[in-house]
Design a protein around this motif. Structure first.
Motif, short mmCIF file in Angstrom:
data_model
loop_
_atom_site.label_atom_id
_atom_site.label_comp_id
_atom_site.label_asym_id
_atom_site.label_seq_id
_atom_site.Cartn_x
_atom_site.Cartn_y
_atom_site.Cartn_z
N ASP A 409 0.84 -1.20 0.00
CA ASP A 409 0.00 0.00 0.00
C ASP A 409 0.87 1.25 0.00
O ASP A 409 1.91 1.29 0.67
N ILE A 410 0.43 2.26 -0.73
CA ILE A 410 1.13 3.54 -0.70
C ILE A 410 0.38 4.48 0.24
O ILE A 410 -0.82 4.33 0.48
N LYS A 411 1.12 5.45 0.79
CA LYS A 411 0.55 6.30 1.83
C LYS A 411 -0.42 7.34 1.28
O LYS A 411 -1.45 7.63 1.87
N GLN A 412 -0.06 7.91 0.14
CA GLN A 412 -0.87 9.01 -0.39
C GLN A 412 -1.56 8.57 -1.67
O GLN A 412 -0.91 8.32 -2.68
N LEU A 413 -2.90 8.49 -1.63
CA LEU A 413 -3.66 8.10 -2.81
C LEU A 413 -3.70 9.27 -3.79
O LEU A 413 -3.90 10.43 -3.40
N PRO A 414 -3.52 9.00 -5.09
CA PRO A 414 -3.66 10.06 -6.09
C PRO A 414 -5.05 10.66 -6.09
O PRO A 414 -6.05 9.97 -5.79
N ALA A 415 -5.13 11.93 -6.43
CA ALA A 415 -6.43 12.61 -6.45
C ALA A 415 -7.29 12.13 -7.61
O ALA A 415 -8.52 12.04 -7.49
N THR A 416 -6.66 11.81 -8.72
CA THR A 416 -7.39 11.35 -9.90
C THR A 416 -7.69 9.87 -9.78
O THR A 416 -6.82 9.08 -9.40
N LYS A 417 -8.90 9.47 -10.12
CA LYS A 417 -9.30 8.07 -10.03
C LYS A 417 -9.14 7.39 -11.40
O LYS A 417 -9.05 8.05 -12.43
N GLY A 418 -9.17 6.08 -11.36
CA GLY A 418 -9.11 5.30 -12.60
C GLY A 418 -7.69 4.84 -12.93
O GLY A 418 -6.75 4.98 -12.14
N TRP A 419 -7.54 4.28 -14.13
CA TRP A 419 -6.23 3.79 -14.59
C TRP A 419 -5.24 4.94 -14.74
O TRP A 419 -5.57 5.98 -15.33
#
Length: 454
Positions: A409-419
């Motif tokens: 798991d990475i700590k910071q999820l990207p703001a943009t969703k999808g591929w």
């Protein structure tokens, strides 16, 4: 203390450039040399590398090679996994001079790297030939061929065909190749300083077995070289039986012409009548031998015919593919059992023919798998900078980049969703599919970093 085989040392007494005292001293010094070669397909700005290139001494006989002051942990450098550079022994980078000084690299060429795994010389050749040329990168041992495939994909090349064939299987391809590189299996004495265990495996009997194998390989592959074509022969052996004697055998048996190369005196490479020697007490690199041979006899070139029909995507499928990239003018999409590949350059005309003649395990760039006419992107698409187009990417910090490469798991999820692409300092590492509270990590399981820390 390293003890070199007496029989080897005695056999080198008359070898061109051999200095026993200096040779023994460099092998007992404990010195280890680390060198890298930059990927020009991906690196346009030296600032993004973990090394300050301008401060590193260059490997003098190659364009993009550099010496490092010490060996870092490449495993924990995301840019290594992004394919921005290759860790390669410096002496072997001399293949560049062999190619540049004997071949017009501006022309579309068909090049074969016959004994290619793990891929150092193949990635080097790919960086030197034109985009319209074709590189066939072959490895006879299947497990090593898979490693070769992984390294070619990481390099981001789309004009390469990877094959898993014995040299004898190439015989139908008479007069096909402009250049053939045979980095022949050998007794390995040139790597004693780097791998002390190789000393225990070395013997005169093994040298003799290697000589026989080298002659068989060259006899099998020589017909595949066109008239006027160049064969580059190299080993990591000091034994004359595997080096100059093999070249002389080619001259006498096949009327091969030894092509001289221009050297700079400061390189420290020893030139002989039948090739070039790299003594580790005289060059900054390991033991290596190379010779260039030109074919003088006529060779009937194989007719390029195929009964195989390649399948192109249906119109509905093409829409799903073009979501990721627009087709280039000189690019063709091939569908095989719902897997989509992009072929470009010479592969457009030669690909089907090679599929008929050889055991091909990879070709061009694998774009992904079609599911209900939508493309599930493949790791190779992420690695190829020419095919990425305007794909969304998320630049990760070092800790998250390593976590991604570990499939954690990475700590910071990207703001943009999808591929989108997981990237580090602007260089793609692989795919992730981002959801509101999690990501699906599509980094290949077989490539993941297994260590938790240094």
């Amino acid at each position: 203390m390293m003890k070199l085989p007496d029989s080897l040392m005695n056999s080198l007494t008359n070898a061109n450039g051999f200095n026993r005292e200096a040779f023994e001293a460099v092998h007992t010094s404990g010195e280890q040399i680390t060198s890298i070669r930059i990927n020009p397909n991906k690196i346009k700005d030296n600032a993004v590398l973990p090394f300050t290139i301008d401060t590193l001494p260059p490997v003098p006989w190659t364009t993009n090679g550099y010496y490092l002051p010490e060996r870092p942990s490449f495993t924990f450098d995301p840019l290594f996994h992004a394919g921005t550079y290759y860790v390669q022994e410096a002496s072997s980078m001399f293949v560049e001079q062999a190619l540049r000084q004997t071949t017009d690299l501006s022309q579309p060429l068909k090049v074969l790297d016959l004994c290619a795994a793990p891929g150092g010389k193949s990635t080097h050749l790919q960086s030197l030939i034109s985009p319209h040329s074709l590189l066939v990168s072959n490895e006879v041992i299947r497990s090593r061929a898979n490693i070769l495939k992984d390294n070619i994909i990481k390099w981001g090349a789309d004009n390469v065909v990877i094959t898993n064939n014995d040299p004898a299987h190439f015989k139908p391809l008479t007069g096909y190749f402009d250049v053939i590189l045979v980095d022949a299996p050998c007794s390995g004495s040139g790597l004693f300083r780097r791998d002390e265990e190789a000393i225990a495996e070395w013997s005169e009997d093994n040298v003799n077995l290697c000589c026989q194998r080298q002659q068989r390989i060259l006899a099998d592959i020589w017909p595949c070289l066109k008239e006027g074509g160049i064969l580059i022969y190299s080993t990591c052996s000091f034994s004359q039986k595997e080096d100059e004697d093999i070249v002389q055998w080619m001259v006498e048996e096949y009327n091969a012409l030894v092509k001289p190369l221009t050297l700079q005196a400061e390189w420290g490479i020893v030139a002989g009548e039948n090739g070039y020697r790299f003594w580790p007490d005289q060059v900054k690199g390991e033991g290596f031998f190379l010779a260039c041979l030109q074919k003088q006899t006529p060779e009937a070139e194989v007719a390029i015919k195929t009964k195989r029909k390649t399948e192109s995507p249906a119109k509905s499928q093409l829409t799903g593919i073009q979501q990721w990239l627009a087709p280039a003018a000189a690019q063709q999409f091939i569908v095989h059992e719902q897997t989509v590949y992009a072929w470009s350059g010479m592969l457009l005309t030669q690909g089907s023919f090679l599929l008929d003649k050889l055991k091909v395990i990879y070709s061009g760039t694998k774009l992904g798998e079609l599911m209900r006419d939508k493309l599930i992107p493949d790791h190779a698409l992420a690695m190829n900078p020419a095919l990425q187009g305007k794909i969304q990417s998320a630049d990760l910090d070092h800790d998250d980049a390593i976590a991604f490469l570990q499939r954690k798991d990475i700590k910071q999820l990207p703001a943009t969703k999808g591929w989108q692409l997981a990237a580090y300092k602007g260089h793609a590492l692989g795919w992730m599919n981002v959801f509101p509270n999690r990501i699906n990590n599509y980094y290949p399981k077989e490539l993941r970093i297994l260590k938790d820390s240094l």
